[in-house]
Design a protein around this motif. Structure first.
Motif, PDB file in Angstrom:
ATOM      1  N   ASN A  30       0.774  -1.298  -0.045  1.00  0.00           N
ATOM      2  CA  ASN A  30       0.422   0.158  -0.023  1.00  0.00           C
ATOM      3  C   ASN A  30       0.818   1.149   0.339  1.00  0.00           C
ATOM      4  O   ASN A  30       1.172   1.482   1.282  1.00  0.00           O
ATOM      5  CB  ASN A  30      -0.869  -0.335   1.516  1.00  0.00           C
ATOM      6  CG  ASN A  30      -1.243   0.941   1.497  1.00  0.00           C
ATOM      7  OD1 ASN A  30      -2.092   1.698   0.311  1.00  0.00           O
ATOM      8  ND2 ASN A  30      -2.302   2.017   2.671  1.00  0.00           N
ATOM      9  N   GLY A 116     -14.879   2.826  -0.487  1.00  0.00           N
ATOM     10  CA  GLY A 116     -13.738   2.830  -0.743  1.00  0.00           C
ATOM     11  C   GLY A 116     -13.072   2.874   1.463  1.00  0.00           C
ATOM     12  O   GLY A 116     -12.927   1.563   2.164  1.00  0.00           O
ATOM     13  N   HIS A 117     -13.922   4.213   1.401  1.00  0.00           N
ATOM     14  CA  HIS A 117     -13.396   4.269   3.128  1.00  0.00           C
ATOM     15  C   HIS A 117     -13.526   3.386   4.175  1.00  0.00           C
ATOM     16  O   HIS A 117     -13.891   2.530   4.869  1.00  0.00           O
ATOM     17  CB  HIS A 117     -13.607   5.793   3.136  1.00  0.00           C
ATOM     18  CG  HIS A 117     -12.681   6.343   2.671  1.00  0.00           C
ATOM     19  ND1 HIS A 117     -11.524   6.941   3.419  1.00  0.00           N
ATOM     20  CD2 HIS A 117     -12.977   7.803   2.140  1.00  0.00           C
ATOM     21  CE1 HIS A 117     -11.175   8.263   3.218  1.00  0.00           C
ATOM     22  NE2 HIS A 117     -11.409   8.655   2.291  1.00  0.00           N
ATOM     23  N   ALA A 120     -12.715  -0.613   4.496  1.00  0.00           N
ATOM     24  CA  ALA A 120     -11.391  -0.905   4.382  1.00  0.00           C
ATOM     25  C   ALA A 120     -11.642  -1.326   5.835  1.00  0.00           C
ATOM     26  O   ALA A 120     -11.021  -2.279   6.383  1.00  0.00           O
ATOM     27  CB  ALA A 120     -11.121   0.862   4.870  1.00  0.00           C
ATOM     28  N   HIS A 121     -12.828  -0.991   6.838  1.00  0.00           N
ATOM     29  CA  HIS A 121     -13.110  -1.855   7.755  1.00  0.00           C
ATOM     30  C   HIS A 121     -12.790  -3.469   7.823  1.00  0.00           C
ATOM     31  O   HIS A 121     -12.864  -4.604   8.873  1.00  0.00           O
ATOM     32  CB  HIS A 121     -14.843  -1.682   8.247  1.00  0.00           C
ATOM     33  CG  HIS A 121     -14.608  -0.587   8.830  1.00  0.00           C
ATOM     34  ND1 HIS A 121     -13.584  -0.873  10.290  1.00  0.00           N
ATOM     35  CD2 HIS A 121     -13.856   0.739   9.094  1.00  0.00           C
ATOM     36  CE1 HIS A 121     -13.430   0.986  10.689  1.00  0.00           C
ATOM     37  NE2 HIS A 121     -14.054   1.476   9.447  1.00  0.00           N
ATOM     38  N   ILE A 123     -10.395  -5.155   5.327  1.00  0.00           N
ATOM     39  CA  ILE A 123      -9.333  -5.428   4.644  1.00  0.00           C
ATOM     40  C   ILE A 123      -9.147  -6.594   6.065  1.00  0.00           C
ATOM     41  O   ILE A 123      -8.873  -6.620   7.396  1.00  0.00           O
ATOM     42  CB  ILE A 123      -8.553  -4.955   4.785  1.00  0.00           C
ATOM     43  CG1 ILE A 123      -8.014  -3.507   3.859  1.00  0.00           C
ATOM     44  CG2 ILE A 123      -6.547  -5.081   4.589  1.00  0.00           C
ATOM     45  CD1 ILE A 123      -7.709  -2.138   3.536  1.00  0.00           C
ATOM     46  N   THR A 138     -17.297   8.546   8.031  1.00  0.00           N
ATOM     47  CA  THR A 138     -16.540   9.460   7.740  1.00  0.00           C
ATOM     48  C   THR A 138     -16.208  10.567   7.663  1.00  0.00           C
ATOM     49  O   THR A 138     -16.620  11.611   7.815  1.00  0.00           O
ATOM     50  CB  THR A 138     -17.244   8.627   6.193  1.00  0.00           C
ATOM     51  OG1 THR A 138     -17.758   7.117   6.081  1.00  0.00           O
ATOM     52  CG2 THR A 138     -15.984   8.684   5.264  1.00  0.00           C
ATOM     53  N   ALA A 273     -13.988   6.187   9.452  1.00  0.00           N
ATOM     54  CA  ALA A 273     -13.176   6.298   8.706  1.00  0.00           C
ATOM     55  C   ALA A 273     -12.892   7.523   8.141  1.00  0.00           C
ATOM     56  O   ALA A 273     -13.218   8.046   8.488  1.00  0.00           O
ATOM     57  CB  ALA A 273     -13.894   5.853   7.430  1.00  0.00           C
ATOM     58  N   PRO A 300     -10.588   1.504  11.767  1.00  0.00           N
ATOM     59  CA  PRO A 300      -8.944   0.836  11.783  1.00  0.00           C
ATOM     60  C   PRO A 300      -7.461   1.112  11.364  1.00  0.00           C
ATOM     61  O   PRO A 300      -7.846   2.594  12.294  1.00  0.00           O
ATOM     62  CB  PRO A 300      -9.284   1.395  10.027  1.00  0.00           C
ATOM     63  CG  PRO A 300     -10.762   1.956   9.218  1.00  0.00           C
ATOM     64  CD  PRO A 300     -11.460   2.503  10.998  1.00  0.00           C
ATOM     65  N   PHE A 304      -5.112   2.818   7.018  1.00  0.00           N
ATOM     66  CA  PHE A 304      -6.617   2.663   5.972  1.00  0.00           C
ATOM     67  C   PHE A 304      -7.471   3.529   5.760  1.00  0.00           C
ATOM     68  O   PHE A 304      -8.009   3.468   5.774  1.00  0.00           O
ATOM     69  CB  PHE A 304      -6.474   1.344   6.524  1.00  0.00           C
ATOM     70  CG  PHE A 304      -5.837   0.433   6.473  1.00  0.00           C
ATOM     71  CD1 PHE A 304      -4.572   0.358   4.571  1.00  0.00           C
ATOM     72  CD2 PHE A 304      -5.905  -1.224   7.347  1.00  0.00           C
ATOM     73  CE1 PHE A 304      -4.194  -0.956   4.892  1.00  0.00           C
ATOM     74  CE2 PHE A 304      -4.582  -2.226   6.773  1.00  0.00           C
ATOM     75  CZ  PHE A 304      -4.201  -1.783   5.837  1.00  0.00           C
ATOM     76  N   CYS A 305      -6.897   4.487   7.235  1.00  0.00           N
ATOM     77  CA  CYS A 305      -8.636   5.683   7.633  1.00  0.00           C
ATOM     78  C   CYS A 305      -8.047   6.480   6.158  1.00  0.00           C
ATOM     79  O   CYS A 305      -8.723   7.127   5.918  1.00  0.00           O
ATOM     80  CB  CYS A 305      -7.675   6.367   8.529  1.00  0.00           C
ATOM     81  SG  CYS A 305      -8.827   5.243  10.283  1.00  0.00           S
ATOM     82  N   MET A 311      -7.925   0.801   0.438  1.00  0.00           N
ATOM     83  CA  MET A 311      -8.951   0.854   0.526  1.00  0.00           C
ATOM     84  C   MET A 311      -9.975   0.700  -0.122  1.00  0.00           C
ATOM     85  O   MET A 311     -11.449  -0.248  -0.710  1.00  0.00           O
ATOM     86  CB  MET A 311     -10.289   2.175   1.188  1.00  0.00           C
ATOM     87  CG  MET A 311      -9.626   3.201   0.608  1.00  0.00           C
ATOM     88  SD  MET A 311     -10.387   4.791   1.785  1.00  0.00           S
ATOM     89  CE  MET A 311     -10.391   5.431  -0.182  1.00  0.00           C
TER      90      MET A 311
END
Ligand code: KG4
Ligand code: ZN
Length: 338
Positions: A30, A116-117, A120-121, A123, A138, A273, A300, A304-305, A311
């Motif tokens: 990433n 996506g945001h 991400a949880h 992953i 978010t 997020a 997260p 990833f935030c 994400m």
């Protein structure tokens, strides 16, 4: 046994150029190139952002593949952020992804940045993930939304900002106080040393699940101007107290709305997020609600935030499972909705 799925994802919606390789739900790389060029302007300059994306995209993608230790030919699909975001920035990522998918003759996947945001949880990084249905707040430099998430792609916005995003409110306040960009994390640090009740700021009067931060900005400016008439050193002498009062008001607004949303929906699994998830007061308040309201809170990992391609990769993984591919000519949409 199912075959492993490898996807390369590209994110370029604002001022970070990012590429990530995912193997099923596990992130192999990433890479994020942050654009320092905006610092001098105290905010993102769209023309400079797209130029920097053009410079960064090839090395960032190259690094992501190298870190993941995977050849392009082993990829199963290419994913990109279709929107929402800055048009010029999005176009760099989308056209690069289109060409790469065409050259490799593999499917192309378009991802909504906001989804996506939230995704991400999911992953696979050893942390628990929320169960459907749950609420996600978010909060970043570009977004402020409360979303009800019923499934990976079944999401409803319950409320969002009518004007500025919460991160933007932090950054603009920080700029008024003479702090560097992005000011959110700096203001947060100073706030921890000040008195949150030193100055009373007003909360906006908007719909019960709507947000508005532009009035608060004016409110802070008026406070500074009024106090500077009495004491020209007000900003410097009272910096920590001003920051603490601003933080107290902003986080108070977020928590009020989140609590209403939780009450209305009956949901107790609460995810956050976006870059503002790093905020110390927000985290503290959420943790308090775990005890007082029996919430289960999901935050997260920080990488990833903030804006990142991991994400986008996880969202693409779920789209791959559903064969949700797009035509090679699919382009960016700066106002893309869910
Ligand atoms: O998600 P992100 O990296 O990019 C956008 O999509 O905007 O979020 C960046 C935003 C900036 O406005 C930054 O000031 C804010 O998140 N931020 C914070 C904190 N850390 C980052 N705001 C308040 N407190 C923090 N600790
Ligand atoms: Zn974002």
């Amino acid at each position: 046994m199912n075959k492993d799925i490898y996807i390369l994802a590209i994110e370029s919606s604002c001022d970070d150029t990012s590429a990530s390789v995912i193997k099923n739900r596990e992130i192999l790389s990433n890479v994020v190139a942050t654009q320092d060029v905006h610092k001098a302007y105290g905010g993102v300059v769209p023309e400079l952002a797209s130029r920097a994306h053009q410079q960064n995209i090839v090395p960032v993608v190259h690094q992501a593949l190298e870190k993941a230790n995977i050849a392009k030919e082993s990829l199963n699909a290419i994913a990109f952020t279709q929107g929402p975001g800055l048009m010029g920035s999005l176009l760099v990522g989308s056209s690069f992804a289109n060409s790469l998918a065409m050259a490799l003759n593999i499917p192309l996947i378009a991802v909504n940045h906001m989804q996506g945001h939230i995704l991400a949880h999911f992953i696979d990084d050893g942390k628990d993930h929320p169960n459907f249905p749950f609420l996600c707040l978010t909060v970043s430099g570009g977004h402020t939304q409360i979303v009800k998430v019923e499934d990976h792609f079944d999401m409803t916005i319950l409320g969002e900002t009518l004007d500025d995003a919460v991160g933007e409110a932090y950054d603009k306040t920080a700029k008024m106080l003479g702090l560097d960009y992005p000011g959110g994390p700096i203001l947060d640090k100073l706030a921890q040393k000040g008195n949150p009740k030193a100055f009373k700021l007003t909360k906006p009067k908007v719909g019960e699940l709507e947000f508005s931060f532009s009035g608060l900005k004016t409110n802070i400016l008026q406070l500074i101007q009024r106090e500077e008439k009495k004491n020209p050193n007000f900003k410097v002498e009272q910096l920590e107290n001003i920051c603490a009062s601003v933080q107290y008001t902003i986080i108070g607004i977020l928590m009020d709305k989140l609590q209403i949303a939780a009450q209305k929906t009956g949901l107790k699994e609460i995810a956050i997020a976006g870059g503002v998830s790093a905020n110390s007061a927000l985290r503290e308040q959420l943790q308090k609600r775990e005890k007082s309201h029996q919430w289960k809170v999901f935050i997260p990992k920080f990488e990833f935030c903030t804006d990142n391609a991991a994400m986008i990769a996880i969202a693409a993984y779920y789209k791959y499972q559903k064969n949700e591919f797009v035509n090679i000519s699919t382009t960016a949409n700066s106002r893309l909705k869910f």
